[in-house]
Structures are given as C-alpha cells and as structure tokens.
Design an enzyme around this catalytic site. Structure first.
Site, short mmCIF file in Angstrom:
data_model
loop_
_atom_site.label_atom_id
_atom_site.label_comp_id
_atom_site.label_asym_id
_atom_site.label_seq_id
_atom_site.Cartn_x
_atom_site.Cartn_y
_atom_site.Cartn_z
N PHE A 203 0.91 -1.25 0.01
CA PHE A 203 -0.08 -0.05 0.05
C PHE A 203 0.97 1.23 0.05
CE2 PHE A 203 -2.38 3.31 2.57
CZ PHE A 203 -3.56 3.21 2.09
N LEU B 142 1.08 5.18 0.28
CA LEU B 142 0.53 6.23 0.52
C LEU B 142 1.64 7.28 0.85
CD1 LEU B 142 -2.08 8.00 0.71
CD2 LEU B 142 -2.13 7.24 3.19
N GLU C 86 4.84 9.61 1.47
CA GLU C 86 5.98 10.15 0.55
C GLU C 86 7.29 10.69 1.64
OE1 GLU C 86 4.66 12.39 -2.82
OE2 GLU C 86 3.11 10.85 -3.33
N TRP D 270 8.93 4.02 2.64
CA TRP D 270 8.62 3.24 3.91
C TRP D 270 7.51 2.49 3.66
CZ3 TRP D 270 12.20 3.80 7.20
CH2 TRP D 270 12.88 4.70 7.53
N GLY E 214 16.36 -6.16 33.98
CA GLY E 214 17.76 -5.55 34.05
C GLY E 214 18.41 -5.79 32.96
N GLU F 82 0.76 4.49 10.40
CA GLU F 82 -0.85 4.35 10.45
C GLU F 82 -1.24 5.60 11.37
OE1 GLU F 82 -2.85 2.45 8.89
OE2 GLU F 82 -1.72 0.68 8.53
N GLY F 83 -0.71 6.68 11.37
CA GLY F 83 -0.79 7.91 11.92
C GLY F 83 -0.15 7.83 13.28
#
Ligand code: TGC
Ligand code: FAD
Length: 392
Positions: free
Chosen positions: A137, A139, A141, A170, A347, A371-372
């Site tokens: 997907f 979207l 840039e 990404w 630890g 995703e925001g």
C-alpha cells in the site's frame, strides 16, 4: 508469603474471553496455537537476520487469515472481533507478522474489495487470500507522511491508459509485492492504481538497517512514466477519503495487535520477576515491582475493553474514525510503555534478544509511528471534540 488465591487469568483480568462467541474463541485459539508452535520459534531469528519469515505465508493463508473479513472471493468472511483477535495473537509473536497480515488484508484486499471492479476483485482477491499474490500500500512520501493530502505522486490520462510518476517511501512488503496499491493525484482527484511488479518504469528499493520491525520488509517505490491501464485503476474512489478509509480498517486491527505484544511482555515480566531472587526474595515480591506489574495489567485490561467495544461498534456499522484514533493512540502508548518497563524489570537480561521485551519495544516504535503518529491521532480527537481543525 506468597498468595496463590487468585484465579484470574493475568493476561485477561476482566475475562474478555467470556464476552466472545464460540466462533471468536475458536479463531483466537487456532491462531494462538499457530503463533506458539510455528511463528514464535522463528521470529527472534528473523528479527536478528532482518528478514520476513516468508515460510509462514502458506500456513497464514491456510488458516484463512488473509482478507479474513471479506465475504466471498475465497475469503473467510469473519467478523471484526475475529480480525482483531487474529491481529492480537499474531502480534503476540511479532509486530512484523501482524504487519504483513494487516497490509495484505486491510490496505490491499480491502480497497480492491471496497473500490475495485468485479474483474479486479476476481483477479486479485482469491490469489491474495491464498498468499499466492502479495500486495503493498503506497501512500506515504518522503517529504511528510502525516500529510498525505500533500502527495506529489501524480498520474495523467494518455489515451486509454494513465502515466504515473513519483515515489513512495516506507512501504511494508514494497519490494516483494506482486501488486502495489498506489495513491496518486490526478485531474479527477486522488485515485488508487494497481501497479504490477513487472510494469516498465516501476522499481523498488528495500530499506536496510532498520532497528525496528526487522522481521518485516520495508521499501521505497519509484514510478518513472509507468503506463497503467484504465482496467487497473480502482473505479470507485476519487479522494483522500479512499486511502484514509483503508487506514481506518488497519488502525482498528492495530488496536488489538499491540495488546498481544503487551501481553507477551507482561507474561515474560511476571515469570522473570518470580524467578529472580534479589535481596533474599523474589523480585515479584517487592512492592515497587507489584505496582509496576499491576499498572501493566490495568493498562492491558483497559485496552482490551476499548478494542472489544470498538469491534462491536464496527460490526454494528457505527464506527467513527475518531474512536479508532483514540484506541490506536491509547493502545500503542500502552504497549510501548509496558514493553519498555518490562525490559527494565529484566535488568541487563532485558537487552538480550533471548527475551522478547526488547524486540517488542523496538517494533512498537514503528507501530506507534505508522498508521498515524500519536500526535495525528490526538489532533484528530481534538478536531472531533472542538469542531476546530488544527491541521490547517
Ligand atoms: P481530511 O480533510 O480530514 O479528510 C479528507 C477526507 O477523508 C475523510 N476522512 C476519513 N475517512 C475515513 N477514515 C478516516 N480516518 C478519515 N479521516 C478523514 C474525510 O471525511 C474527508 O472526506 P471528504 O469526503 O469530505 O473529502 O484530510 P486532511 O488532509 O485534513 O488529513 C487529516 C489527517 C491528518 C487526519 C490525515 O491526513 C491522516 O490520517 N494522516 C496520517 C497519515 C497516515 O496515517 N498514514 C499511514 C500510511 S499507511 C501505513 O502507515 C501502513 S503501515 C502498515 C503496516 O506495516 O502495518
Ligand atoms: P512526519 O509526518 O514527518 O512526522 C514527524 C513528526 O511530526 C511526528 O512526530 C509527527 O507526530 C509530528 N507531526 C506531524 N504533524 C504534526 C502537526 N500538525 N503538529 C505537530 N506535530 C506534527 N506508509 C505507507 O503508505 N505504507 C506502508 O506500508 C507503510 N509502512 C511503514 C512501515 C514502517 C516500518 C514505518 C516506520 C512506516 C511505514 N509507513 C507506511 C509510513 C508511516 O505511515 C509514516 O512514517 C507516518 O505516517 C509518519 O510519517 P513521517 O514518517 O513522514 O513523519
């Protein structure tokens, strides 16, 4: 003195399991078994080797986990609670595994199902459900993922085709995908293009040296005069509402997924602190430790109840994106805080990949960002509450 009176499940203090239907419980248990027996044994090594364990794809597909909410097209047609439980159990193993299923299901199969032509659905959905075709997907840039409305990638009509130019950054599964859903500006609004891996002018480059989500493939996509036929354009979407509605599906799954990561960390912290003897008694017997464990339990329980109600609203068709924003923000914050605290309770051992806390902690840095980001979700809720848009 130890107190063993409690019969509560430490990972499900409010018995959310009892609020599930028999089918929902069966889905959860089936995926949990797969994760325990098949996925967890390979995830640590995959993370260290910076590779996605693609050998798991046939079993993930066989279990019906790809496009599980879609009716028809060889998909399982499960409800939203089942999808959430699938995400939860997968992310108990590793966020990278859940990411793979999220992207394929919510960000690739969903838009084809919701906005695609019948021909596109027939061509891609069954093959994607079987894991034979992988999707991604595109979207984000490089100049600013939080503001996708400012995208530079664009397409122009050329006869019966479109010419696509630009780049995306990404992108999960980017370099292995057979088909990329690419969002681009056109004179007719923002459209979704199904770009196939062998289309001339389309290239990808894997992003290396990530310190987070190492068991997941992330890539940049480049489009240099890629000729896309009209038949590969999603016909029923012309605005940012299209990709943002895909994000609503995926973000919903993430709200459940991160609960699984947090449960894995709490389980490990409980076990470790009971075995660790410091100052003559188990670390789990120290008041400060118990407060920290109790706080983890409180946060997980709150997140479980949020996601359960969110799923019921979704199945009733009453989901508002601001509700998803609240749950994505709350649950990611919950999970990353628990992972960091669990890491600290171990630890020095907590920095070793022999334990799960640091792997989940590092993964969750991506999950809280993609995703925001937290800020984007806070501002979305602020906009819902005040009616004032702080983005513009
Ligand atoms: P805005 O004016 O708010 O909205 C434009 C149109 O979209 C509608 N809308 C939504 N629809 C469905 N779900 C949502 N969550 C929606 N949010 C908005 C809105 O009603 C409007 O519709 P219409 O018909 O009036 O046009 O748009 P904006 O430009 O002001 O942006 C708002 C903002 C900042 C919330 C949005 O840009 C945003 O969400 N930014 C964050 C970007 C983001 O999350 N990117 C994620 C990329 S994908 C990814 O990270 C995959 S990771 C995968 C993995 O490995 O798991
Ligand atoms: P920016 O948008 O540059 O944000 C930088 C900082 O500014 C953040 O802290 C942010 O909260 C803050 N900020 C933003 N706006 C405001 C404001 N108005 N006020 C105050 N602060 C603000 N994208 C895809 O399209 N597909 C994928 O498959 C995909 N997979 C991904 C996988 C991984 C491992 C990662 C890390 C990312 C992936 N992404 C994907 C991209 C992801 O969605 C973006 O990273 C995310 O949306 C944030 O965009 P950005 O990284 O450009 O940060």
């Amino acid at each position: 003195m130890s107190n063993q009176k409690s019969r509560l499940d430490p990972l499900d203090l409010f018995d959310v399991r009892s609020a599930l239907s028999d089918d929902e419980r069966m889905v959860k248990d089936t995926v949990a078994r797969f994760v325990d027996e098949q996925a967890i044994p390979v995830m640590r090594e995959a993370f260290e080797q910076h590779r996605f364990p693609s050998e798991l794809i046939p079993q993930v597909a066989e279990l019906g986990l790809l496009g599980s909410s879609i009716e028809g097209y060889d998909c399982a047609g499960l409800n939203s609670i089942c999808y959430g439980l699938i995400c939860q159990e997968l992310e108990r193993g590793d966020s990278g595994l859940r990411s793979f299923v999220s992207v394929q299901s919510s960000l690739v199969m969903y838009p084809i199902y919701a906005f695609g032509s019948e021909e596109q659905k027939q061509r891609w959905l069954p093959a994607m459900a079987r894991g034979e075709a992988i999707g991604c997907f595109g979207l984000t840039e490089s100049h600013g993922g939080s503001d996708p409305g400012d995208m530079k990638t664009h397409a122009k009509r050329d006869g019966g085709d479109w010419i696509l130019n630009g780049s995306k950054m990404w992108i999960t599964n980017g370099s292995v995908a057979d088909a990329a859903i690419v969002w681009a500006k056109t004179d007719e609004g923002i459209k979704g293009f199904i770009v196939e891996k062998d289309m001339p002018g389309y290239t990808t480059q894997e992003i290396e040296n990530k310190f987070s989500l190492r068991a997941s493939i992330t890539a940049a996509l480049f489009f240099d005069n890629v000729r896309v036929p009209e038949a590969s354009v999603l016909p029923d979407v012309n605005s940012l509402r299209g990709p943002l509605s895909c994000l609503t599906q995926a973000r919903y799954g993430i709200t459940w997924g991160v609960i699984g990561a947090a449960q894995a960390c709490l389980e490990e912290a409980l076990s470790y602190t009971q075995d660790r003897i410091l100052f003559g008694k188990p670390l789990a017997g120290a008041q400060a430790t118990q407060i920290r464990l109790a706080d983890m339990s409180r946060r997980i329980t709150t997140a479980q109840l949020l996601s359960l109600q969110l799923g019921r609203l979704k199945d009733a068709g009453k989901l508002n994106p601001a509700q998803v924003s609240l749950a994505k923000w709350n649950n990611c914050r919950m999970a990353i805080d628990i992972a960091r605290d669990a890491r600290d309770l171990l630890g020095a051992a907590g920095i070793s990949a022999e334990y799960v806390a640091i792997r989940h902690m590092l993964n969750l840095e991506s999950v809280i960002t993609y995703e925001g980001t937290e800020t984007i979700h806070q501002l979305s809720i602020g906009r819902e509450l005040t009616g004032i848009n702080a983005f513009s």
